[in-house]
Design a protein around this motif. Structure first.
Motif, PDB file in Angstrom:
ATOM      1  N   LEU A 142       0.832  -1.196   0.000  1.00  0.00           N
ATOM      2  CA  LEU A 142       0.000   0.000   0.000  1.00  0.00           C
ATOM      3  C   LEU A 142       0.873   1.255   0.000  1.00  0.00           C
ATOM      4  N   GLU A 157       2.342   1.799  -3.333  1.00  0.00           N
ATOM      5  CA  GLU A 157       1.410   2.370  -4.317  1.00  0.00           C
ATOM      6  C   GLU A 157       1.173   3.850  -4.083  1.00  0.00           C
ATOM      7  N   GLY A 165      -8.705  -3.961   3.755  1.00  0.00           N
ATOM      8  CA  GLY A 165      -8.787  -3.016   2.640  1.00  0.00           C
ATOM      9  C   GLY A 165      -8.476  -3.690   1.316  1.00  0.00           C
ATOM     10  N   ARG A 166      -7.563  -4.641   1.355  1.00  0.00           N
ATOM     11  CA  ARG A 166      -7.248  -5.385   0.128  1.00  0.00           C
ATOM     12  C   ARG A 166      -8.480  -6.160  -0.332  1.00  0.00           C
ATOM     13  N   ARG A 208     -10.888  -3.729  -1.932  1.00  0.00           N
ATOM     14  CA  ARG A 208     -10.464  -3.312  -3.276  1.00  0.00           C
ATOM     15  C   ARG A 208     -10.703  -4.401  -4.299  1.00  0.00           C
ATOM     16  N   GLU A 239     -14.282  -4.613  -5.211  1.00  0.00           N
ATOM     17  CA  GLU A 239     -14.690  -3.430  -5.968  1.00  0.00           C
ATOM     18  C   GLU A 239     -14.060  -3.394  -7.354  1.00  0.00           C
ATOM     19  N   HIS A 258     -10.730  -3.481  -8.121  1.00  0.00           N
ATOM     20  CA  HIS A 258      -9.426  -2.831  -8.258  1.00  0.00           C
ATOM     21  C   HIS A 258      -8.298  -3.805  -7.971  1.00  0.00           C
ATOM     22  N   ARG A 269     -12.442 -10.463 -11.047  1.00  0.00           N
ATOM     23  CA  ARG A 269     -12.973  -9.741  -9.890  1.00  0.00           C
ATOM     24  C   ARG A 269     -13.846 -10.685  -9.072  1.00  0.00           C
ATOM     25  N   MET A 318      -9.297   6.186   4.001  1.00  0.00           N
ATOM     26  CA  MET A 318      -9.287   4.768   3.651  1.00  0.00           C
ATOM     27  C   MET A 318      -9.816   3.922   4.820  1.00  0.00           C
ATOM     28  N   ASP A 332     -13.550   4.166   5.054  1.00  0.00           N
ATOM     29  CA  ASP A 332     -14.218   3.346   4.021  1.00  0.00           C
ATOM     30  C   ASP A 332     -14.232   1.877   4.416  1.00  0.00           C
TER      31      ASP A 332
END
Ligand SMILES: Nc1ncnc2c1ncn2[C@@H]1O[C@H](COP(=O)(O)OP(=O)(O)O)[C@@H](O)[C@H]1O
Ligand SMILES: [Mg+2]
Length: 306
Positions: A92, A95, A129-130, A133, A136, A138, A145, A181, A184
């Motif tokens: 993260l 990125e 969070g991974r 993502r 979603e 990403h 997906r 983040m 979310d």
């Protein structure tokens, strides 16, 4: 008259984006995760099984080589990934910090090392969070997906600490990209439409105690209930014995069976929600174990519920 919405567990699971499988170490979380993945993929969902145990074992149940951190295909609509929370956090940073040499310096700095290991809930937040993502869309380029991530949660403590991590981080870091983040992710985890918890246990004293604590803590801290409890590894009812060796084995079996019965009753005293039962099988860890568990789980998940 309007048709009632179906209350089958399988449909409930299939509607989720994240299902967190929790329980004490050794109760069969990984075996149940594999079985559930197979069932939900067969039901038409694209599923990613996410494992965080550094001693990879999920691949064995699916007859695969170790995934080594990559997303690997484990069957029709079924994928598997082993992720280390610290690695996810480092990725993260990589990125977010666009200049590679700067990112490398940050990752190597004692301040970051200290922060990454010391800040409570940070790694766990990055891991959840991974999952968010990925569902979603990403994820890495070329990877399917997933409709649903099934997280084989780490055994340390009970799963509530993991689930609370994002809101803990969001409370501490209120502004900036990390704060946003974390908010979310906390919203994702708290949303009963998207995230569910499945508790796996044995019908034995310690695991049942931990499961009851998990239920209480989930309710107290998050106002949530597990979707269901899977009671795994149940001993069969004792059958007729043959000879003295058979008689000793029978007594042992009677004892274990009685403990199971007493602990099932204790669990039922505090839990009126869905419960699935799985027997202890004379099968080694491997695809035939997960397949057998899936076959036994299926009718229980497909049963209509009031
Ligand atoms: N129902 C079962 N019958 C027989 N063996 C089982 C069953 N469930 C799990 N096991 C075995 O018990 C051990 C622990 O299961 P595992 O899924 O790795 O637990 P956890 O992930 O909770 O630590 C493994 O060797 C697994 O193959
Ligand atoms: Mg495991």
């Amino acid at each position: 008259m309007k048709a009632r919405t179906s209350a089958r567990l399988i449909d409930r699971f299939a509607s989720l984006r994240l299902l967190v499988v929790t329980g004490k170490g050794g109760v069969g979380k990984t075996a149940v995760t594999a079985a559930l993945g197979q069932l939900l993929a067969a039901a038409g969902r694209t599923v990613l099984l996410m494992e965080t145990d550094p001693r990879e074992s999920l691949h064995r149940l699916l007859d695969l080589p170790p995934s080594g951190g990559e997303i690997v295909r484990a069957g029709n609509r079924l994928h598997l990934q082993n992720l280390q929370p610290r690695q996810v956090l480092d990725d993260l940073v990589g990125e977010r910090v666009k200049l590679r040499p700067v990112a490398r310096r940050v990752l190597a700095s004692p301040v970051y090392q200290h922060f990454a290991e010391g800040a409570p809930g940070l790694k766990e937040t990055a891991l959840l969070g991974r999952a968010l993502r990925l569902v979603e869309g990403h994820g890495p380029r070329g990877a399917a997906r997933p409709d649903l991530v099934i997280l084989d949660a780490p055994a340390t403590g009970h799963g509530v600490a993991l689930l609370q991590a994002p809101s803990l981080v969001a409370d501490v870091i209120t502004s900036g990209p990390i704060g946003r983040m974390a908010r979310d992710i906390a919203g994702f985890i708290a949303d009963p439409e998207r995230t569910g918890v499945l508790a796996v246990t044995l019908a034995e004293e310690m695991p049942v105690s931990e499961t009851l604590e998990l239920i209480a803590a989930l309710d107290r801290n998050m106002g949530r209930r597990p979707e269901a409890i899977v009671v795994n590894g149940l001993y069969p009812p004792p059958g007729p014995a043959a000879g003295p060796a058979g008689a000793a084995a029978l007594r042992l079996l009677e004892r274990r069976h009685a403990i199971n019965a007493a602990q099932l009753e204790r669990l039922a005293g505090s839990w009126d929600g869905p419960m699935a039962r799985l027997p202890l099988l004379p099968i080694d860890r491997g695809p035939s174990l997960s397949g057998s568990l899936a076959r036994r789980l299926r009718p229980q998940l497909e049963e209509p519920r009031p």
